[in-house]
Design a protein around this motif. Sequence first.
Motif, PDB file in Angstrom:
ATOM      1  N   GLY A   2       4.829   8.535   0.110  1.00  0.00           N
ATOM      2  CA  GLY A   2       5.523   7.780  -0.920  1.00  0.00           C
ATOM      3  C   GLY A   2       6.075   6.444  -0.467  1.00  0.00           C
ATOM      4  O   GLY A   2       6.524   5.648  -1.287  1.00  0.00           O
ATOM      5  N   SER A  41      -3.061   2.048  -4.059  1.00  0.00           N
ATOM      6  CA  SER A  41      -3.035   3.447  -3.649  1.00  0.00           C
ATOM      7  C   SER A  41      -4.383   3.775  -3.015  1.00  0.00           C
ATOM      8  O   SER A  41      -5.370   3.061  -3.235  1.00  0.00           O
ATOM      9  N   LYS A  72       5.994   2.548   1.094  1.00  0.00           N
ATOM     10  CA  LYS A  72       5.125   1.409   0.840  1.00  0.00           C
ATOM     11  C   LYS A  72       5.124   0.478   2.053  1.00  0.00           C
ATOM     12  O   LYS A  72       6.180   0.199   2.621  1.00  0.00           O
ATOM     13  N   GLU A 128       0.774  -2.961  -6.378  1.00  0.00           N
ATOM     14  CA  GLU A 128       0.840  -1.748  -5.557  1.00  0.00           C
ATOM     15  C   GLU A 128      -0.527  -1.069  -5.526  1.00  0.00           C
ATOM     16  O   GLU A 128      -1.094  -0.713  -6.560  1.00  0.00           O
ATOM     17  N   THR A 145      -6.083  -2.733  -8.249  1.00  0.00           N
ATOM     18  CA  THR A 145      -5.023  -2.767  -9.259  1.00  0.00           C
ATOM     19  C   THR A 145      -4.908  -4.185  -9.785  1.00  0.00           C
ATOM     20  O   THR A 145      -5.458  -5.131  -9.200  1.00  0.00           O
ATOM     21  N   ALA A 197      -8.700   1.434  -0.604  1.00  0.00           N
ATOM     22  CA  ALA A 197      -7.716   1.480  -1.681  1.00  0.00           C
ATOM     23  C   ALA A 197      -8.399   1.343  -3.031  1.00  0.00           C
ATOM     24  O   ALA A 197      -9.516   0.821  -3.136  1.00  0.00           O
ATOM     25  N   SER A 198      -7.709   1.825  -4.066  1.00  0.00           N
ATOM     26  CA  SER A 198      -8.170   1.611  -5.429  1.00  0.00           C
ATOM     27  C   SER A 198      -7.641   0.263  -5.921  1.00  0.00           C
ATOM     28  O   SER A 198      -6.489  -0.080  -5.639  1.00  0.00           O
ATOM     29  N   MET A 231       0.853  -1.186   0.000  1.00  0.00           N
ATOM     30  CA  MET A 231       0.000   0.000   0.000  1.00  0.00           C
ATOM     31  C   MET A 231       0.891   1.240   0.000  1.00  0.00           C
ATOM     32  O   MET A 231       1.748   1.406   0.878  1.00  0.00           O
ATOM     33  N   LYS A 232       0.720   2.100  -1.003  1.00  0.00           N
ATOM     34  CA  LYS A 232       1.525   3.312  -1.109  1.00  0.00           C
ATOM     35  C   LYS A 232       0.943   4.393  -0.200  1.00  0.00           C
ATOM     36  O   LYS A 232      -0.238   4.739  -0.282  1.00  0.00           O
ATOM     37  N   GLN A 233       1.784   4.908   0.691  1.00  0.00           N
ATOM     38  CA  GLN A 233       1.350   5.922   1.639  1.00  0.00           C
ATOM     39  C   GLN A 233       1.455   7.328   1.030  1.00  0.00           C
ATOM     40  O   GLN A 233       2.022   7.519  -0.052  1.00  0.00           O
TER      41      GLN A 233
END
Length: 439
Positions: free
Chosen positions: A41, A113, A43, A111, A95, A92-93, A36-38
């Motif tokens: 920036g 986001s 992860k 990944e 992917t 989250a979106s 999960m990208k914070q």
Amino acid sequence: MFRRYFFSVVASVAVIFSASIFVSAQTGALRGHVVMKQADGTKVPAAGAVIDVYRTDISAKYETKTDKNGAFVFAGLPFVGTYVVAASKEGASPTWIPGVKVGREVDYELELSPGDGRRLTPEEVKTANAQNKGPAASGSGDVKESAADKAKREELEKQNAAILASNKKVEESNTIVQRTFKAGNEAIKAKNYDEAINQFTEGLRADPEHPGAPSLLTNKATALNSRAVAAFNAAIQSKDESAKAAGIEAAKKDWRQAYEASNRAVEMLKANTTNTTDPTAASNSKTNLYFALLVRAEASRFFVTKVDQEKVDAGVTAFQEYIAAESDPTKKVKAEHDLAQMLFDANAFDRALAQYQKILESNPDDLDALLRSGQALFNIGALNSDKAKYQEAANFLAKFVEKAPDTNAFKADAKAILDTLKEQENVKPAPAPARRRRP
């Protein structure tokens, strides 16, 4: 005029069983992790993320969840498939990664986001994959008919139309059915499956309701299965991606037709056995029904695992009816293993596990049942983060590793899953009960 023609299919049945061994053993593991990208920036591992795996060369879907470290492992997926791996998680979106292959020792990273937490629908995945120009799209698409093939097909249709027009009398249709049945069987023995299929098709077109039609359908299904296996095995070894995709699609088409032909044969023979009052005719229909059930079970195994996993219930029915009709204990045991493997390959892990447990009740040291029980339990445990299922999986896999010879192709995979359970879930196989010493 009443016609009695009942044909034996014994000679042709063995062809598909010997040809199918190469296909069934091709499985591998799919590994990956989700981060999960914070906002800054960085992860972090995405624990509990939902992993949806879609197979793009046939209609199939698999599901699991990531562990506390954001990792996931899926055991025993078909090696030749092409997959889309999608990840979603609350907040989250979603992917995805297209063009994924199993058994390549690749740790795929997805990944995420921040987003609305929704999950991709199968339609969205299909659309995304279709738009992708990479490897994920290479396994799909219809096989286009060439001008030469079209000419051959049209010529064959003309020939069969002429036969139908000139053979209006019962004796003439009997002659055609007998001739094509014999020629088709000889072609099967010679492994000339194109000729066998053409012969059986000609006989069926001459008179689709002929008393010998069920045997023509049964042997046509056998030839179609054999041709599909040969095409599939050649395709997966090809380095030409276009040729590979065309070969797989041709095999899938034959497996579908084999499934349909064998179903029709069983339906006709059941009706013949029920409706006839002639004891000899009823006995012959019963014998032919046995062979039709056998071929239908094998056709269903290929159709469900290679073409359409949503037909798994029909596949189970086909195997159950054949097993009930089988009197040979060795063949009955083989059919029970094939049924369990079909369920496993169709992602019906709970049902596969129940079938493998039934096998282990009769043979506690059955290596295939031990391995697949462990793999099924591992996949079930991964879906719900169920440590109890992980423990059961470890116990079965450890017993498999203990008893399997070093030459067993799946021993390394079983050890790898045990290592994963130990390192990521702190699960170890339960110790075997101590043996009592003799006084």
